[in-house]
Design a protein around this motif. Structure first.
Motif, PDB file in Angstrom:
ATOM      1  N   LEU A  67       0.813  -1.300   0.034  1.00 29.62           N
ATOM      2  CA  LEU A  67      -0.015   0.030  -0.073  1.00 29.62           C
ATOM      3  C   LEU A  67       0.765   1.240  -0.089  1.00 29.62           C
ATOM      4  O   LEU A  67       1.177   1.715   0.949  1.00 29.62           O
ATOM      5  CB  LEU A  67      -0.834  -0.093   1.101  1.00 29.62           C
ATOM      6  CG  LEU A  67      -1.784  -1.243   1.056  1.00 29.62           C
ATOM      7  CD1 LEU A  67      -2.449  -1.447   2.468  1.00 29.62           C
ATOM      8  CD2 LEU A  67      -2.982  -0.939   0.215  1.00 29.62           C
ATOM      9  N   ALA A 152      -4.606   6.420   5.280  1.00 27.88           N
ATOM     10  CA  ALA A 152      -4.013   5.493   4.725  1.00 27.88           C
ATOM     11  C   ALA A 152      -3.112   4.657   6.191  1.00 27.88           C
ATOM     12  O   ALA A 152      -3.286   3.466   6.083  1.00 27.88           O
ATOM     13  CB  ALA A 152      -3.222   5.614   3.732  1.00 27.88           C
ATOM     14  N   GLU A 155      -5.661   2.903   8.503  1.00 23.05           N
ATOM     15  CA  GLU A 155      -6.169   1.682   7.837  1.00 23.05           C
ATOM     16  C   GLU A 155      -5.107   0.798   8.276  1.00 23.05           C
ATOM     17  O   GLU A 155      -5.721  -0.377   8.516  1.00 23.05           O
ATOM     18  CB  GLU A 155      -6.519   1.806   6.389  1.00 23.05           C
ATOM     19  CG  GLU A 155      -7.670   2.829   6.049  1.00 23.05           C
ATOM     20  CD  GLU A 155      -7.828   2.984   4.525  1.00 23.05           C
ATOM     21  OE1 GLU A 155      -8.882   3.392   4.147  1.00 23.05           O
ATOM     22  OE2 GLU A 155      -7.130   2.593   3.929  1.00 23.05           O
ATOM     23  N   ASP A 159      -5.844  -2.619  10.453  1.00 25.98           N
ATOM     24  CA  ASP A 159      -5.982  -3.969   9.622  1.00 25.98           C
ATOM     25  C   ASP A 159      -4.938  -4.922  10.379  1.00 25.98           C
ATOM     26  O   ASP A 159      -5.281  -5.907  10.503  1.00 25.98           O
ATOM     27  CB  ASP A 159      -5.718  -3.779   8.125  1.00 25.98           C
ATOM     28  CG  ASP A 159      -7.111  -3.280   7.571  1.00 25.98           C
ATOM     29  OD1 ASP A 159      -8.200  -3.017   8.299  1.00 25.98           O
ATOM     30  OD2 ASP A 159      -7.111  -3.036   6.367  1.00 25.98           O
ATOM     31  N   THR A 199      -8.493  -2.717   3.888  1.00 25.69           N
ATOM     32  CA  THR A 199      -7.667  -2.567   2.601  1.00 25.69           C
ATOM     33  C   THR A 199      -7.994  -4.161   1.959  1.00 25.69           C
ATOM     34  O   THR A 199      -8.253  -5.206   2.696  1.00 25.69           O
ATOM     35  CB  THR A 199      -6.218  -2.477   2.874  1.00 25.69           C
ATOM     36  OG1 THR A 199      -5.828  -3.531   3.728  1.00 25.69           O
ATOM     37  CG2 THR A 199      -6.294  -0.964   3.612  1.00 25.69           C
TER      38      THR A 199
END
Length: 225
Positions: A67, A152, A155, A159, A199
Protein backbone atom coordinates in the motif's frame (compact mmCIF):
# COMPACT_ATOMS: atom_id res chain seq x y z
CA UNK A 1 18.13 -22.36 16.09
CA UNK A 2 19.28 -25.99 16.23
CA UNK A 3 20.39 -27.79 13.09
CA UNK A 4 18.64 -30.94 11.86
CA UNK A 5 20.41 -34.15 12.82
CA UNK A 6 19.47 -36.14 9.74
CA UNK A 7 18.23 -35.70 6.20
CA UNK A 8 15.92 -37.98 4.29
CA UNK A 9 17.53 -36.77 1.07
CA UNK A 10 21.00 -37.84 2.10
CA UNK A 11 22.77 -34.63 1.14
CA UNK A 12 22.94 -31.03 2.37
CA UNK A 13 20.92 -28.52 0.33
CA UNK A 14 21.80 -25.42 2.37
CA UNK A 15 23.92 -23.91 -0.41
CA UNK A 16 20.64 -23.36 -2.31
CA UNK A 17 18.99 -21.35 0.48
CA UNK A 18 18.70 -17.70 -0.60
CA UNK A 19 19.62 -14.78 1.67
CA UNK A 20 16.71 -13.55 3.76
CA UNK A 21 16.96 -10.17 2.03
CA UNK A 22 16.05 -11.81 -1.31
CA UNK A 23 12.83 -13.39 -0.01
CA UNK A 24 9.70 -11.20 -0.19
CA UNK A 25 8.04 -10.87 3.20
CA UNK A 26 10.92 -12.14 5.33
CA UNK A 27 11.65 -9.38 7.84
CA UNK A 28 13.43 -8.33 10.99
CA UNK A 29 12.57 -5.23 12.96
CA UNK A 30 14.13 -2.17 11.39
CA UNK A 31 16.77 -0.54 13.60
CA UNK A 32 14.54 2.49 14.14
CA UNK A 33 11.67 0.21 15.17
CA UNK A 34 13.79 -2.00 17.42
CA UNK A 35 14.48 0.94 19.73
CA UNK A 36 10.75 1.68 19.92
CA UNK A 37 10.07 -1.98 20.75
CA UNK A 38 12.65 -1.94 23.52
CA UNK A 39 10.85 0.94 25.23
CA UNK A 40 7.35 -0.38 24.47
CA UNK A 41 7.90 -3.97 25.62
CA UNK A 42 7.64 -3.32 29.39
CA UNK A 43 4.14 -1.90 28.83
CA UNK A 44 3.06 -4.90 26.74
CA UNK A 45 3.66 -7.74 29.22
CA UNK A 46 -0.08 -8.22 29.85
CA UNK A 47 -2.52 -10.64 28.21
CA UNK A 48 -0.18 -11.64 25.37
CA UNK A 49 0.08 -8.06 24.12
CA UNK A 50 3.81 -8.47 23.58
CA UNK A 51 3.56 -11.40 21.18
CA UNK A 52 0.41 -9.94 19.60
CA UNK A 53 2.27 -6.70 18.92
CA UNK A 54 5.20 -8.42 17.23
CA UNK A 55 2.91 -10.43 14.95
CA UNK A 56 0.91 -7.28 14.17
CA UNK A 57 4.18 -5.53 13.32
CA UNK A 58 5.00 -8.29 10.82
CA UNK A 59 1.56 -7.96 9.25
CA UNK A 60 1.93 -4.18 9.10
CA UNK A 61 5.27 -4.58 7.31
CA UNK A 62 3.58 -6.81 4.74
CA UNK A 63 0.73 -4.34 4.26
CA UNK A 64 2.85 -1.19 3.87
CA UNK A 65 4.84 -2.97 1.19
CA UNK A 66 1.60 -3.37 -0.77
CA UNK A 67 0.00 0.00 0.00
CA UNK A 68 2.20 2.87 -1.25
CA UNK A 69 0.03 5.56 0.37
CA UNK A 70 0.92 4.25 3.85
CA UNK A 71 3.98 5.72 5.57
CA UNK A 72 6.04 3.04 7.35
CA UNK A 73 7.64 5.69 9.58
CA UNK A 74 4.18 6.34 11.04
CA UNK A 75 2.56 2.90 10.75
CA UNK A 76 5.34 0.84 12.32
CA UNK A 77 5.92 2.83 15.52
CA UNK A 78 2.14 3.14 15.86
CA UNK A 79 1.64 -0.64 15.71
CA UNK A 80 4.45 -1.23 18.21
CA UNK A 81 2.91 1.23 20.68
CA UNK A 82 -0.82 0.81 20.03
CA UNK A 83 -1.62 -1.49 22.98
CA UNK A 84 0.77 -0.10 25.59
CA UNK A 85 -2.19 1.49 27.37
CA UNK A 86 -3.54 -1.89 28.50
CA UNK A 87 -0.76 -1.77 31.09
CA UNK A 88 -2.89 0.76 33.00
CA UNK A 89 -5.94 -1.55 33.16
CA UNK A 90 -6.23 -4.22 35.84
CA UNK A 91 -5.27 -7.58 34.35
CA UNK A 92 -8.51 -9.25 35.49
CA UNK A 93 -10.59 -6.64 33.63
CA UNK A 94 -8.88 -6.75 30.24
CA UNK A 95 -10.74 -9.80 28.94
CA UNK A 96 -14.03 -8.37 30.11
CA UNK A 97 -13.22 -5.23 28.15
CA UNK A 98 -12.74 -7.13 24.87
CA UNK A 99 -15.11 -10.10 25.30
CA UNK A 100 -17.61 -10.77 22.49
CA UNK A 101 -21.15 -10.08 23.61
CA UNK A 102 -20.03 -7.93 26.51
CA UNK A 103 -17.22 -5.51 26.77
CA UNK A 104 -16.22 -2.43 28.73
CA UNK A 105 -16.05 0.53 26.33
CA UNK A 106 -14.73 2.71 29.13
CA UNK A 107 -11.69 0.46 29.50
CA UNK A 108 -11.12 0.37 25.75
CA UNK A 109 -11.08 4.16 25.74
CA UNK A 110 -8.76 4.18 28.75
CA UNK A 111 -6.21 1.98 27.02
CA UNK A 112 -6.34 4.18 23.92
CA UNK A 113 -5.84 7.42 25.88
CA UNK A 114 -3.07 5.96 28.01
CA UNK A 115 -1.45 4.40 24.95
CA UNK A 116 -1.42 7.80 23.28
CA UNK A 117 0.27 9.27 26.35
CA UNK A 118 2.88 6.50 26.49
CA UNK A 119 3.54 6.80 22.74
CA UNK A 120 4.13 10.52 23.12
CA UNK A 121 6.65 9.91 25.90
CA UNK A 122 8.45 7.08 24.07
CA UNK A 123 8.74 8.78 20.70
CA UNK A 124 9.68 12.14 22.18
CA UNK A 125 12.42 10.49 24.23
CA UNK A 126 13.81 9.04 20.99
CA UNK A 127 13.86 12.44 19.34
CA UNK A 128 11.22 11.68 16.71
CA UNK A 129 9.94 14.82 14.98
CA UNK A 130 6.80 16.45 16.34
CA UNK A 131 4.71 15.82 13.20
CA UNK A 132 5.48 12.08 13.22
CA UNK A 133 4.64 11.90 16.92
CA UNK A 134 1.35 13.72 16.30
CA UNK A 135 0.34 11.34 13.50
CA UNK A 136 1.23 8.22 15.51
CA UNK A 137 -0.59 9.44 18.62
CA UNK A 138 -3.68 10.39 16.58
CA UNK A 139 -3.87 6.81 15.28
CA UNK A 140 -3.40 5.16 18.68
CA UNK A 141 -6.03 7.39 20.33
CA UNK A 142 -9.02 5.62 18.80
CA UNK A 143 -7.49 2.58 17.10
CA UNK A 144 -10.19 0.27 18.55
CA UNK A 145 -13.12 2.57 19.34
CA UNK A 146 -13.04 4.66 16.15
CA UNK A 147 -14.92 2.82 13.41
CA UNK A 148 -13.69 5.00 10.56
CA UNK A 149 -10.05 5.35 9.56
CA UNK A 150 -8.41 8.76 9.54
CA UNK A 151 -5.85 8.01 6.84
CA UNK A 152 -4.11 5.27 4.88
CA UNK A 153 -1.72 4.90 7.83
CA UNK A 154 -4.64 4.41 10.22
CA UNK A 155 -6.17 1.81 7.89
CA UNK A 156 -2.98 -0.26 7.97
CA UNK A 157 -2.64 -0.08 11.75
CA UNK A 158 -6.26 -1.09 12.24
CA UNK A 159 -6.00 -3.92 9.71
CA UNK A 160 -2.72 -5.31 11.07
CA UNK A 161 -4.09 -5.21 14.62
CA UNK A 162 -7.25 -7.12 13.67
CA UNK A 163 -5.58 -9.54 11.25
CA UNK A 164 -3.53 -11.03 14.08
CA UNK A 165 -6.70 -12.66 15.43
CA UNK A 166 -6.93 -15.03 12.46
CA UNK A 167 -3.27 -16.01 12.44
CA UNK A 168 -2.50 -19.42 13.98
CA UNK A 169 -1.07 -17.61 17.01
CA UNK A 170 -4.15 -15.39 17.37
CA UNK A 171 -6.60 -18.27 17.09
CA UNK A 172 -4.70 -20.23 19.75
CA UNK A 173 -4.56 -17.26 22.13
CA UNK A 174 -8.30 -16.57 21.76
CA UNK A 175 -8.95 -20.24 22.58
CA UNK A 176 -7.16 -19.78 25.88
CA UNK A 177 -8.80 -16.47 26.69
CA UNK A 178 -12.38 -17.70 26.36
CA UNK A 179 -12.18 -21.50 26.64
CA UNK A 180 -13.00 -22.16 22.98
CA UNK A 181 -12.06 -24.94 20.59
CA UNK A 182 -9.92 -23.95 17.61
CA UNK A 183 -12.95 -24.23 15.32
CA UNK A 184 -15.01 -21.98 17.60
CA UNK A 185 -12.17 -19.49 17.83
CA UNK A 186 -11.79 -19.51 14.05
CA UNK A 187 -15.48 -18.80 13.49
CA UNK A 188 -15.88 -16.02 16.03
CA UNK A 189 -12.64 -14.25 15.16
CA UNK A 190 -12.68 -14.63 11.40
CA UNK A 191 -16.16 -13.22 10.90
CA UNK A 192 -15.52 -10.25 13.19
CA UNK A 193 -12.18 -9.54 11.55
CA UNK A 194 -13.34 -9.79 7.95
CA UNK A 195 -16.20 -7.37 8.62
CA UNK A 196 -13.84 -4.75 10.04
CA UNK A 197 -10.98 -4.60 7.52
CA UNK A 198 -10.28 -1.54 5.35
CA UNK A 199 -7.77 -2.64 2.71
CA UNK A 200 -7.99 -5.22 -0.04
CA UNK A 201 -4.59 -6.81 0.81
CA UNK A 202 -5.75 -7.30 4.40
CA UNK A 203 -9.01 -8.89 3.24
CA UNK A 204 -7.04 -11.30 1.04
CA UNK A 205 -4.73 -12.16 3.96
CA UNK A 206 -7.70 -12.77 6.25
CA UNK A 207 -9.32 -15.19 3.81
CA UNK A 208 -6.01 -17.00 3.39
CA UNK A 209 -5.51 -17.34 7.14
CA UNK A 210 -9.12 -18.54 7.53
CA UNK A 211 -8.65 -21.13 4.78
CA UNK A 212 -5.53 -22.57 6.43
CA UNK A 213 -7.20 -22.59 9.85
CA UNK A 214 -10.24 -24.35 8.35
CA UNK A 215 -8.06 -27.18 7.08
CA UNK A 216 -6.33 -27.41 10.45
CA UNK A 217 -9.67 -28.33 12.06
CA UNK A 218 -11.05 -30.39 9.15
CA UNK A 219 -11.71 -34.08 9.92
CA UNK A 220 -9.69 -35.07 6.86
CA UNK A 221 -6.65 -33.39 8.40
CA UNK A 222 -6.93 -35.19 11.72
CA UNK A 223 -4.58 -38.12 12.07
CA UNK A 224 -2.31 -37.08 9.20
CA UNK A 225 1.37 -36.56 9.91
Amino acid sequence: MSSPTSTRLGRDIRSHIPPASDVPGVIRLRDEDAVVWELAAPYLAVRNNDSHTLYAYGLARALVALLPDADPDVVLPAILLHDTGWSTVSDDLILEAIAPGGGRPDLVLQHEKEGARIATEVLSSLGRDAETVRRVVEIIDGHDSRLLALSADDEVVKDADKLWRVTPHGIEIVCGWFGLTREESLRITSLRVQKSLFTEPARAMARGFAAVASIDVAPERHGLV
